[in-house]
Scaffold this motif. Sequence first.
Motif, PDB file in Angstrom:
ATOM      1  N   PHE A 268      -3.132  -9.008  -3.243  1.00 58.37           N
ATOM      2  CA  PHE A 268      -1.835  -8.508  -2.777  1.00 58.37           C
ATOM      3  C   PHE A 268      -0.694  -9.260  -3.463  1.00 58.37           C
ATOM      4  O   PHE A 268       0.245  -8.646  -3.996  1.00 58.37           O
ATOM      5  CB  PHE A 268      -1.741  -8.635  -1.257  1.00 58.37           C
ATOM      6  CG  PHE A 268      -0.336  -8.511  -0.726  1.00 58.37           C
ATOM      7  CD1 PHE A 268       0.421  -7.372  -0.963  1.00 58.37           C
ATOM      8  CD2 PHE A 268       0.235  -9.552  -0.003  1.00 58.37           C
ATOM      9  CE1 PHE A 268       1.724  -7.269  -0.486  1.00 58.37           C
ATOM     10  CE2 PHE A 268       1.534  -9.460   0.477  1.00 58.37           C
ATOM     11  CZ  PHE A 268       2.281  -8.321   0.226  1.00 58.37           C
ATOM     12  N   MET A 269      -0.793 -10.602  -3.490  1.00 53.72           N
ATOM     13  CA  MET A 269       0.280 -11.379  -4.110  1.00 53.72           C
ATOM     14  C   MET A 269       0.376 -11.057  -5.602  1.00 53.72           C
ATOM     15  O   MET A 269       1.468 -10.895  -6.141  1.00 53.72           O
ATOM     16  CB  MET A 269       0.058 -12.883  -3.913  1.00 53.72           C
ATOM     17  CG  MET A 269       0.514 -13.442  -2.578  1.00 53.72           C
ATOM     18  SD  MET A 269       2.039 -12.765  -1.868  1.00 53.72           S
ATOM     19  CE  MET A 269       3.267 -13.564  -2.771  1.00 53.72           C
ATOM     20  N   SER A 270      -0.770 -10.961  -6.268  1.00 53.30           N
ATOM     21  CA  SER A 270      -0.766 -10.611  -7.694  1.00 53.30           C
ATOM     22  C   SER A 270      -0.063  -9.279  -7.908  1.00 53.30           C
ATOM     23  O   SER A 270       0.725  -9.115  -8.847  1.00 53.30           O
ATOM     24  CB  SER A 270      -2.197 -10.505  -8.228  1.00 53.30           C
ATOM     25  OG  SER A 270      -2.878 -11.705  -8.022  1.00 53.30           O
ATOM     26  N   HIS A 271      -0.364  -8.333  -7.001  1.00 55.93           N
ATOM     27  CA  HIS A 271       0.229  -7.004  -7.104  1.00 55.93           C
ATOM     28  C   HIS A 271       1.755  -7.085  -6.987  1.00 55.93           C
ATOM     29  O   HIS A 271       2.487  -6.499  -7.798  1.00 55.93           O
ATOM     30  CB  HIS A 271      -0.352  -6.133  -5.981  1.00 55.93           C
ATOM     31  CG  HIS A 271       0.170  -4.733  -5.952  1.00 55.93           C
ATOM     32  ND1 HIS A 271      -0.275  -3.750  -6.795  1.00 55.93           N
ATOM     33  CD2 HIS A 271       1.133  -4.159  -5.180  1.00 55.93           C
ATOM     34  CE1 HIS A 271       0.373  -2.625  -6.548  1.00 55.93           C
ATOM     35  NE2 HIS A 271       1.244  -2.843  -5.577  1.00 55.93           N
ATOM     36  N   LEU A 272       2.233  -7.845  -6.003  1.00 57.93           N
ATOM     37  CA  LEU A 272       3.688  -8.003  -5.834  1.00 57.93           C
ATOM     38  C   LEU A 272       4.323  -8.587  -7.088  1.00 57.93           C
ATOM     39  O   LEU A 272       5.341  -8.083  -7.581  1.00 57.93           O
ATOM     40  CB  LEU A 272       3.997  -8.938  -4.663  1.00 57.93           C
ATOM     41  CG  LEU A 272       4.035  -8.392  -3.235  1.00 57.93           C
ATOM     42  CD1 LEU A 272       4.693  -9.410  -2.318  1.00 57.93           C
ATOM     43  CD2 LEU A 272       4.768  -7.062  -3.147  1.00 57.93           C
TER      44      LEU A 272
END
Lengths: 582, 582
Positions: free
Chosen positions: B254-258
Amino acid sequence: MLRSHTCGELRLSDKGKKVQLSGWVQKVRDKGKLVWIDIRDRYGITQLIFEEENTSNDVFNTAKKCGREFVIFVEGNVSERSSKNDKLNTGEIEVLVDKIIVLNESEVPPFTIEEDSDGGDDLRMKYRYLDIRRSNVKDKLLLRHKLLKTTRDFFNNADFIEVETPVLIKSTPEGARDFIVPSRMNQGQFYALPQSPQTFKQLLMVGGLDKYYQLVKCFRDEDLRSDRQPEFTQIDCEMSFVDRSDVIQTFGNFMSHLFKKILNIDIGEIPIMKYDDAMKMYGSDKPDLRFDMKICDISSVTQGKGFKVFDDAESVLAISVPGCSNYSRKDIDEITEYVKTPQIGSKGLVYLKVNEDGTFKSSVDKFYSSDDLKSISKLCKANQGDLILILAGEENQNLKAISELRLLMGKKTNLFDNKIFKPVWIVDFPLFIWDSESDRYHSVHHPFTSPLTDDIESIKNDTRNIKANAYDLVINGVEIGGGSIRIHDRKLQETIFEVLGFSKEEAKNQFGFLLDAFRFGTPPHGGIAFGFDRICSLFAGEESIKDFIAFPKNTSGRDVMIDSPSIIDNDQLDELGIKLSD
Amino acid sequence: MLRSHTCGELRLSDKGKKVQLSGWVQKVRDKGKLVWIDIRDRYGITQLIFEEENTSNDVFNTAKKCGREFVIFVEGNVSERSSKNDKLNTGEIEVLVDKIIVLNESEVPPFTIEEDSDGGDDLRMKYRYLDIRRSNVKDKLLLRHKLLKTTRDFFNNADFIEVETPVLIKSTPEGARDFIVPSRMNQGQFYALPQSPQTFKQLLMVGGLDKYYQLVKCFRDEDLRSDRQPEFTQIDCEMSFVDRSDVIQTFGNFMSHLFKKILNIDIGEIPIMKYDDAMKMYGSDKPDLRFDMKICDISSVTQGKGFKVFDDAESVLAISVPGCSNYSRKDIDEITEYVKTPQIGSKGLVYLKVNEDGTFKSSVDKFYSSDDLKSISKLCKANQGDLILILAGEENQNLKAISELRLLMGKKTNLFDNKIFKPVWIVDFPLFIWDSESDRYHSVHHPFTSPLTDDIESIKNDTRNIKANAYDLVINGVEIGGGSIRIHDRKLQETIFEVLGFSKEEAKNQFGFLLDAFRFGTPPHGGIAFGFDRICSLFAGEESIKDFIAFPKNTSGRDVMIDSPSIIDNDQLDELGIKLSD
């Protein structure tokens, strides 16, 4: 993950695969040397099979000991079922288990986890977390999720910006039904929870954000009915540089989008109806247009024919109910009882049967000639076989009564079809309503609603007849959303406050920040708010909103699961600077 | 619509078009026979031109009278600019106006609506709706909107279901900082606003919803610092049938995606660090990994060499600051002052310069031989040109002090780069912390956190050393999110409550519904919550969260714009069954 697949995922094409599943035991069938377990998760149900011959004793005995709602992990091979179940997505396969772990046991749940549960409403609310396991409740929460997503997608794509407005705001005496929150850091002072983010969204327009939306929790501390909750969710929207037709276009498109995406229904162009027309034809500003059955004023025919009840009445109104001329005495007595209940308040009911053979039969035959009856029938656009129902009384009461009667007859004749959706925009509401109790005008919507431009000049001398530049979206007799073009002119806003009986100081105390904002270039703007819980129930064809809320409160405002509200330590009250009244 | 285009939309390709624009007057340049007005809306700025020769008197005079922040509507033709402005998207064109309507006038705003405003913080907060017009504030709200959308898209695509949990919940004495809400219908009783939806999301897992998320308002009534708000937004998530690695994987993705979607940055695989290691190497469970500068224990070298301060100290710790061996006396005095401030609490500072020529210079030369200094330098992995800073003291205090010193030196040596992002998962926290004031153990996270499986057996006899199955996500020294695998076993949960000093009755009163839920097949589950306001400021490279909140409160918990909290009528308090303390 404690699984390689979900319980709704495996198909015949997975045959032979080694898989791991986790979920709840829905059902155990123990046939001695064979045990079947249906394992359930959010995504579906998969059949597990345990064969005494081909499984270790341990595994087999564990399977036999599993009870309903045990949480288990299994590993096994996907095989083709001999007798397939075409009601399940996974119905062509089963999993031949060679490993099982009981992740958690379960006592026998207080009600069955089935679509048709044996649990009553109170019990299911106390154990709401078990209720949610039932597929029909789960499906409602999934529908809500889908509606949330589809709503946001629409507004994001239309360049609306989502802004979170504050929850701890300011109480206004207008909003007597505010929930309030004592401030520890500012003792003796209180926040209020918003009944709507109305002023904030207007300030966002003053701030130039142009198009705003938010799915937002709102709060109202009022006595609850079955379809009201103290906290509810609104789709809240506002746009700048728009007039009424822009707003109606934009949010009509939004509703069309929802219907298309969620239900695959084209609702077409949404008609626009004036408030006065809605009241005249349907006796309500929330007309249910799934059926026609318009209200007719038949006093022109009934007047002066010697029937005192009608002659003395301010209003004589009729509806024609299709295909009901064969109603029995008993049927009509039932309806008569209904209209005489206090909430309807009529004195009696007159009927006129338009028989299949073209003859008439009425409860007031002796007062009216056959020609009179024919005229009434014609006014009501009745066909042969219809039943005309007539109510008389004081104007407002009678209109309301016949409107309720219309709904009853719609229900009785199965014209309430939950698969049909008939939206309508209602416009040109009155801006003010006289309240005899407080002896002053109130806003029909709220004090920020703009009058129609042509009416602005006569606000003070023709207050009662001023029309609001407001619009409600009504679907199947339910108000789904409402809004207005707002006032953006400081002087006009001050005039409105004056008409509503605010002193200059009161207006300043309560809405000073908004009046201030009007000094610095407020753009023309307008918006709308939709009741999201209501949209959920509408789309599911249900009447109550409760099941569409994960953890609802009962009609006393209690959450019976967590047992809230509850008493608070005196220490904590002390720290907040409040105490209980004696 | 009062426009055909927005103020950020027109390009050279629109040349010759008749267009309508609405917006705010950013600037008027009056050159006698020519007037230019920059018109602004959310989308951009467009230059308008009024020519006395080619325009009606009315239009020309109206233009001349426009002041800053007037709201205007104009109609005109798009033409090519003679002198283009490549800083504006619309910089190649201007609109030759032949119609203008002043939609609303504006007084001179209390501060300039420019990136660099002349308004102080208090003034801008009072007129927050004007502050929002400034492009830098607007951009922050737009960034927040984009982060909201990107977050929801991620979780929707990953099959998480968005569920709204209630805002009116139950107060727990554990949460002394609950905001409370008196209930009118249940007098003498109170709701509380959630500090987090922790128990509800666990109950959703009990209910089988499998994967849940919500962007949710949470509330904490604590004394505010610049980066705290009484209401804040959390990204709240929970999953069933997972272990720690699953959670870390999912939310790392999720953080990578953001980062990828919002900043186009690949943050790569996020490293995992044990709590004990983080404390040892960085003196903090929120290590800033943008720079190295690890903490070294040098007591093995300093011990027993006759320097009493070090000999008597429980702990002697050092950091090596790259390239600072040339620090002057004054530089070092400044740092010494800093470590002696009460919030750091060190008694003094010892330095050791590793000069460019390989020689050493230290404030404690007379106690330590050149070999000792070399050993220290080696322990600290110092290079020639580095400055070693040494603190001594009581173990915990000293660790905290050197950790703060490390951050100071990072800042001083420009190692705090807001364009670089170094995330790390911190794991294996202690489960309990001893609180000498209340004379009992407290939970480091919350009482629903599971211990590591291997530690469960020794909870009662080795309480202090039990590790939690918890994880925090830290980026650039800031805790962005935290969560844990939860307890799903009733007995274990009861043991934890016991260790925390709850009586059986207290546990039942406060968390009976959760303990009940554990009786009916609770799945293994775990989750996380992210501080959304913090994520917004991190992504913008800013320290304060305030500007990323549309209507923030000040450090006294006041909204100075609407002037809230405020006093409430006695009538209203009466109706709620409360009164103010005397």
